[in-house]
Design a protein around this motif. Structure first.
Motif, mmCIF file in Angstrom:
data_model
loop_
_atom_site.group_PDB
_atom_site.id
_atom_site.type_symbol
_atom_site.label_atom_id
_atom_site.label_comp_id
_atom_site.label_asym_id
_atom_site.label_seq_id
_atom_site.Cartn_x
_atom_site.Cartn_y
_atom_site.Cartn_z
ATOM 1 N N ILE A 142 37.691 38.747 39.921
ATOM 2 C CA ILE A 142 38.692 38.114 40.781
ATOM 3 C C ILE A 142 38.030 37.200 41.809
ATOM 4 O O ILE A 142 38.560 36.146 42.159
ATOM 5 C CB ILE A 142 39.551 39.186 41.472
ATOM 6 C CG1 ILE A 142 40.508 39.829 40.466
ATOM 7 C CG2 ILE A 142 40.350 38.590 42.635
ATOM 8 C CD1 ILE A 142 41.337 40.956 41.038
ATOM 9 N N SER A 199 38.329 51.825 31.392
ATOM 10 C CA SER A 199 37.742 51.929 32.731
ATOM 11 C C SER A 199 36.803 50.759 33.005
ATOM 12 O O SER A 199 36.809 50.175 34.102
ATOM 13 C CB SER A 199 36.976 53.251 32.863
ATOM 14 O OG SER A 199 37.840 54.349 32.666
ATOM 15 N N THR A 206 45.314 44.558 31.734
ATOM 16 C CA THR A 206 44.339 45.441 32.368
ATOM 17 C C THR A 206 43.294 44.648 33.148
ATOM 18 O O THR A 206 42.929 45.021 34.270
ATOM 19 C CB THR A 206 43.636 46.308 31.310
ATOM 20 O OG1 THR A 206 44.631 47.001 30.543
ATOM 21 C CG2 THR A 206 42.715 47.322 31.962
ATOM 22 N N LEU A 207 42.810 43.554 32.559
ATOM 23 C CA LEU A 207 41.780 42.761 33.225
ATOM 24 C C LEU A 207 42.298 42.119 34.506
ATOM 25 O O LEU A 207 41.541 41.925 35.465
ATOM 26 C CB LEU A 207 41.256 41.681 32.269
ATOM 27 C CG LEU A 207 39.957 40.987 32.681
ATOM 28 C CD1 LEU A 207 38.803 41.976 32.674
ATOM 29 C CD2 LEU A 207 39.652 39.820 31.749
ATOM 30 N N THR A 208 43.579 41.781 34.547
ATOM 31 C CA THR A 208 44.168 41.192 35.748
ATOM 32 C C THR A 208 44.625 42.257 36.735
ATOM 33 O O THR A 208 45.280 41.921 37.733
ATOM 34 C CB THR A 208 45.360 40.298 35.378
ATOM 35 O OG1 THR A 208 46.303 41.060 34.600
ATOM 36 C CG2 THR A 208 44.912 39.099 34.576
ATOM 37 N N THR A 209 44.315 43.512 36.466
ATOM 38 C CA THR A 209 44.605 44.668 37.328
ATOM 39 C C THR A 209 46.105 44.864 37.553
ATOM 40 O O THR A 209 46.498 45.464 38.557
ATOM 41 C CB THR A 209 43.890 44.548 38.697
ATOM 42 O OG1 THR A 209 44.481 43.496 39.457
ATOM 43 C CG2 THR A 209 42.408 44.287 38.523
ATOM 44 N N VAL A 210 46.940 44.353 36.633
ATOM 45 C CA VAL A 210 48.386 44.562 36.748
ATOM 46 C C VAL A 210 48.752 45.959 36.268
ATOM 47 O O VAL A 210 49.408 46.731 36.966
ATOM 48 C CB VAL A 210 49.159 43.487 35.954
ATOM 49 C CG1 VAL A 210 50.656 43.765 36.013
ATOM 50 C CG2 VAL A 210 48.853 42.098 36.514
ATOM 51 N N GLY A 211 48.348 46.286 35.045
ATOM 52 C CA GLY A 211 48.525 47.628 34.522
ATOM 53 C C GLY A 211 49.966 48.084 34.404
ATOM 54 O O GLY A 211 50.426 48.941 35.152
ATOM 55 N N GLY A 221 37.785 43.637 35.861
ATOM 56 C CA GLY A 221 38.866 42.840 36.435
ATOM 57 C C GLY A 221 38.704 42.654 37.932
ATOM 58 O O GLY A 221 38.879 41.550 38.465
ATOM 59 N N TYR A 222 38.355 43.725 38.645
ATOM 60 C CA TYR A 222 38.136 43.605 40.091
ATOM 61 C C TYR A 222 36.935 42.715 40.399
ATOM 62 O O TYR A 222 36.908 42.008 41.402
ATOM 63 C CB TYR A 222 37.915 44.989 40.703
ATOM 64 C CG TYR A 222 39.195 45.759 40.935
ATOM 65 C CD1 TYR A 222 40.068 45.399 41.957
ATOM 66 C CD2 TYR A 222 39.537 46.835 40.135
ATOM 67 C CE1 TYR A 222 41.252 46.087 42.173
ATOM 68 C CE2 TYR A 222 40.711 47.544 40.341
ATOM 69 C CZ TYR A 222 41.568 47.161 41.367
ATOM 70 O OH TYR A 222 42.731 47.843 41.573
ATOM 71 N N MET A 237 38.906 47.634 33.673
ATOM 72 C CA MET A 237 39.497 47.656 35.016
ATOM 73 C C MET A 237 38.485 47.244 36.072
ATOM 74 O O MET A 237 38.780 46.428 36.956
ATOM 75 C CB MET A 237 40.029 49.060 35.321
ATOM 76 C CG MET A 237 41.184 49.497 34.456
ATOM 77 S SD MET A 237 41.632 51.221 34.767
ATOM 78 C CE MET A 237 42.668 51.567 33.319
ATOM 79 N N LEU A 238 37.280 47.826 35.999
ATOM 80 C CA LEU A 238 36.240 47.459 36.975
ATOM 81 C C LEU A 238 35.839 45.996 36.823
ATOM 82 O O LEU A 238 35.584 45.300 37.815
ATOM 83 C CB LEU A 238 35.018 48.363 36.782
ATOM 84 C CG LEU A 238 35.238 49.859 37.089
ATOM 85 C CD1 LEU A 238 33.980 50.648 36.743
ATOM 86 C CD2 LEU A 238 35.618 50.051 38.547
#
Length: 292
Positions: A239, A229, A208-213, A235-236, A232-233
């Protein structure tokens, strides 16, 4: 009387005094790029590497493997034998074989041979022969793309200098991931959502942290969704940290070098690659003598 040209970077392994005549001829063919024989050898090596990689890829496709299994194996072993002879020839015509063997290209040459021989002990190891694509880096020297080689050296130096900061950043992220995984295990552990243990929850946090999901594990409780949520934010947001550190170091390294181009109208120095117009006055750019 004309002065001799400085030695090429790959000529560090040049022969010592009194080499045999066959060693001189082999050296000119294998290591020199300014002769017809040397260019022919490099082009042939390039073709063989490409054919080898294509053969490995085709063998991984079941339909091709069933139809052309024997032919693909024959091609692979012919190429392996050719590469083996080439490596032996390189070692035979340099003054310090051990030094070449442990150089960057020497290590790549040896590693590119290992998959074919390892298949006797590890079935399927021949698929790793795609590592031979690294040998295509020699094409930069063959085509005299010195600017590209210099850019690669700048990137490596920048990575080396930013590595301590990146290491600290990765350590902080690892600690954050473990904490988030543990929190999600406490929140979702009894909701039959896949968070059965802390390692599974940490895996979810990484994905989730790497926004792969991947979506194979997902929270179902309201609190779990709120935490997801936030992750996720986050993670963005993170980066840009390593990218910013690395980019800043690359620009710093480039500005310590001579500028690639200088505007002849206003004198503005530009480190951009082959710009058409000056970013300051808008006049057409001319390459500086230092960069030519």
């Amino acid at each position: 009387m004309t002065q001799p040209h400085p030695p090429h970077p790959e000529q560090r392994e040049r022969l010592g005094p009194g080499p045999a005549e066959w060693q001189k001829r082999w050296y000119d063919v294998i290591f020199e790029h300014d002769t017809f024989a040397g260019r022919t050898f490099d082009f042939a090596l390039f073709v063989v590497i490409v054919v080898s990689v294509i053969a490995v890829m085709l063998e991984s496709i079941e339909s091709y493997r069933k139809a052309w299994r024997f032919e693909l194996h024959v091609v692979e072993w012919i190429i392996t034998v050719l590469f083996t002879i080439e490596v032996i020839a390189r070692l035979a015509c340099v003054n310090r074989p051990a030094r070449y063997l442990f150089s960057f290209f020497g290590v790549v040459d040896i590693i590119s041979l290992l998959p074919s021989y390892l298949m006797f002990f590890l079935p399927g190891a021949q698929s790793l022969a795609t590592i031979r694509t690294v040998r295509l880096l020699r094409i930069f020297r063959v085509l005299k793309l010195a600017h590209h080689v210099r850019e690669g050296q700048t990137w490596l130096l920048s990575l080396k200098r930013t590595w301590p900061k990146i290491t600290v950043f990765i350590t902080v992220i690892m600690c954050t991931i473990i904490i988030l995984g543990t929190v999600m295990y406490l929140v979702e552990g009894h909701a039959d959502s896949g968070f059965d243990n802390i390692p599974e929850s940490v895996y979810w946090a990484i994905v989730t942290l790497t926004t792969v999901g991947y979506g194979d594990i997902a929270p179902v409780t309201p609190l779990g969704k709120m935490i997801a949520s936030f992750v996720m934010l986050l993670g963005y947001a993170i980066i840009i940290v390593p990218i910013g550190l690395f980019s800043a170091e690359v620009m710093s390294q480039r500005r310590t070098q001579d500028p690639d181009n200088v505007c002849m109208s206003c004198g503005f120095a530009s480190w951009d690659v082959d710009p058409n117009f000056c970013s300051k006055c808008g006049e057409p750019m001319e390459q500086s003598p230092a960069a030519s």
